[in-house]
Design a protein around this motif. Structure first.
Motif, short mmCIF file in Angstrom:
data_model
loop_
_atom_site.label_atom_id
_atom_site.label_comp_id
_atom_site.label_asym_id
_atom_site.label_seq_id
_atom_site.Cartn_x
_atom_site.Cartn_y
_atom_site.Cartn_z
N THR A 196 0.84 -1.20 0.00
CA THR A 196 0.00 0.00 0.00
C THR A 196 0.87 1.25 0.00
O THR A 196 0.59 2.22 -0.71
N ARG A 197 1.96 1.23 0.78
CA ARG A 197 2.84 2.39 0.84
C ARG A 197 3.48 2.65 -0.53
O ARG A 197 3.66 3.79 -0.95
N GLU A 198 3.80 1.57 -1.26
CA GLU A 198 4.36 1.75 -2.60
C GLU A 198 3.37 2.47 -3.50
O GLU A 198 3.74 3.39 -4.24
N LYS A 199 2.10 2.06 -3.45
CA LYS A 199 1.09 2.68 -4.31
C LYS A 199 0.92 4.17 -3.97
O LYS A 199 0.74 5.01 -4.85
N LEU A 200 0.98 4.49 -2.67
CA LEU A 200 0.90 5.89 -2.25
C LEU A 200 2.10 6.68 -2.76
O LEU A 200 1.98 7.80 -3.25
N THR A 201 3.29 6.08 -2.65
CA THR A 201 4.52 6.74 -3.09
C THR A 201 4.48 7.03 -4.58
O THR A 201 4.92 8.08 -5.04
N LEU A 202 3.93 6.09 -5.34
CA LEU A 202 3.86 6.28 -6.80
C LEU A 202 2.87 7.39 -7.18
O LEU A 202 3.07 8.07 -8.18
N ARG A 203 1.83 7.56 -6.38
CA ARG A 203 0.80 8.55 -6.73
C ARG A 203 1.10 9.95 -6.21
O ARG A 203 0.63 10.93 -6.77
#
Length: 301
Positions: A196-203
């Protein structure tokens, strides 16, 4: 049958490709991979098999000049991962060469690597000409007695099989440390939070990703084989909460959908993912948050 097993630390500057190499070696997505630097926070272990050898890769946070407690804890975790390993692999980006950060790593490497072999892996070789690679290889080997040098592209897979075979032969004779089909020793709760943190970082952009953390608060197994996962995204300011939620909640909804899809693929079952965003102004100074990230709070002093 003689089996081998041991720990291999992947070290280097932020964004050198350590997480990409770990995922390539393991053959599955274990570590967070984004275009942003300093995304790996904890020492993440991925397990790969090569013949009769079990390779336990430790993907360490990137080594950089720390400015705050979280930075210092991450750098301590990286050097700690190297000091605990049987073999060390130093990743250098071919197109960036010997930067100030690489100079600092080379200065400290001698003490940490005492008594163990260190391989040099020059990554992203598709970005430079062969004569540049030759010069860089010579310059680095003049600075440090590397056991072997590998020219690789972790993203495309060039040279990684040869590196894995060499590492497998260098590990000590030992029974395997993990079941043969296990690919990571991180708890699933932490892997889910990292996804989930990866998806936030990408956005999201700029500083915000380093000012947030994700924790898996609840994991409930359901009778139909699916699982309900409740996660909290902690941010330090109300303004950050608005950015994470997005207009009419669109950002957090898109993040949740992307994270759920990846979790379903990783776990091979139906996942019900619920995200909440909470403001915790001092989470960067809370020991409990560091424990959830697999870091030692005291290392940030």
């Amino acid at each position: 049958m003689t089996t081998r097993a041991g720990f291999i630390a992947l070290i280097g500057e932020p964004n050198a490709g350590k997480s990409t190499l770990l995922n390539r070696m393991v053959g599955a997505k274990v570590s967070i991979v984004t275009h942003k630097v300093q995304t790996t926070r904890a020492r993440i272990r991925g397990v790969a098999m090569e013949g009769d050898s079990q390779l336990v890769f430790v993907d360490t946070p990137g080594l950089f000049q720390p400015r705050r407690r979280l930075d210092r804890a991450m750098v301590a975790a990286a050097w700690g991962g190297a000091a605990d390993a049987d073999v060390i692999v130093l990743l250098i980006e071919a197109h960036r060469g010997i930067t100030e950060g690489v100079e600092r790593i080379l200065e400290n490497l001698g003490d940490v690597a005492a008594g163990r072999k260190v391989a040099l892996a020059i990554n992203k070789i598709d970005r430079v000409q062969s004569d540049v690679l030759l010069g860089l290889t010579k310059a680095l080997n003049d600075r440090f007695p590397f056991a072997e040098t590998y020219l690789i592209s972790a993203e495309k897979g060039y040279g990684t099989d040869d590196l894995r075979k060499w590492l497998a032969a260098e590990l000590p004779e030992s029974p395997w440390l993990y079941p043969e089909d296990q690919i990571a020793d991180l708890p699933l709760r932490m892997i889910a939070a990292e996804m989930t943190r990866e998806k936030l970082t990408l956005r999201l952009h700029q500083e915000l990703p380093y000012q947030l953390t994700v924790e898996t608060e609840k994991w409930e197994e359901r009778p139909d084989g699916s699982a309900r996962i409740d996660q909290v995204v902690y941010v330090v300011r109300d303004g950050h909460k608005g950015i994470v939620l997005g207009k009419r909640g669109e950002t957090i909804k898109a993040v949740g959908q992307a994270a759920r899809a990846e979790l379903e693929e990783f776990l091979d079952r139906k996942i019900h993912l619920f995200l909440q965003v909470k403001v915790r102004p001092n989470w960067l100074e809370e020991a409990e948050r560091y424990s959830e990230m697999g870091l030692d709070f005291k290392d940030g002093n």
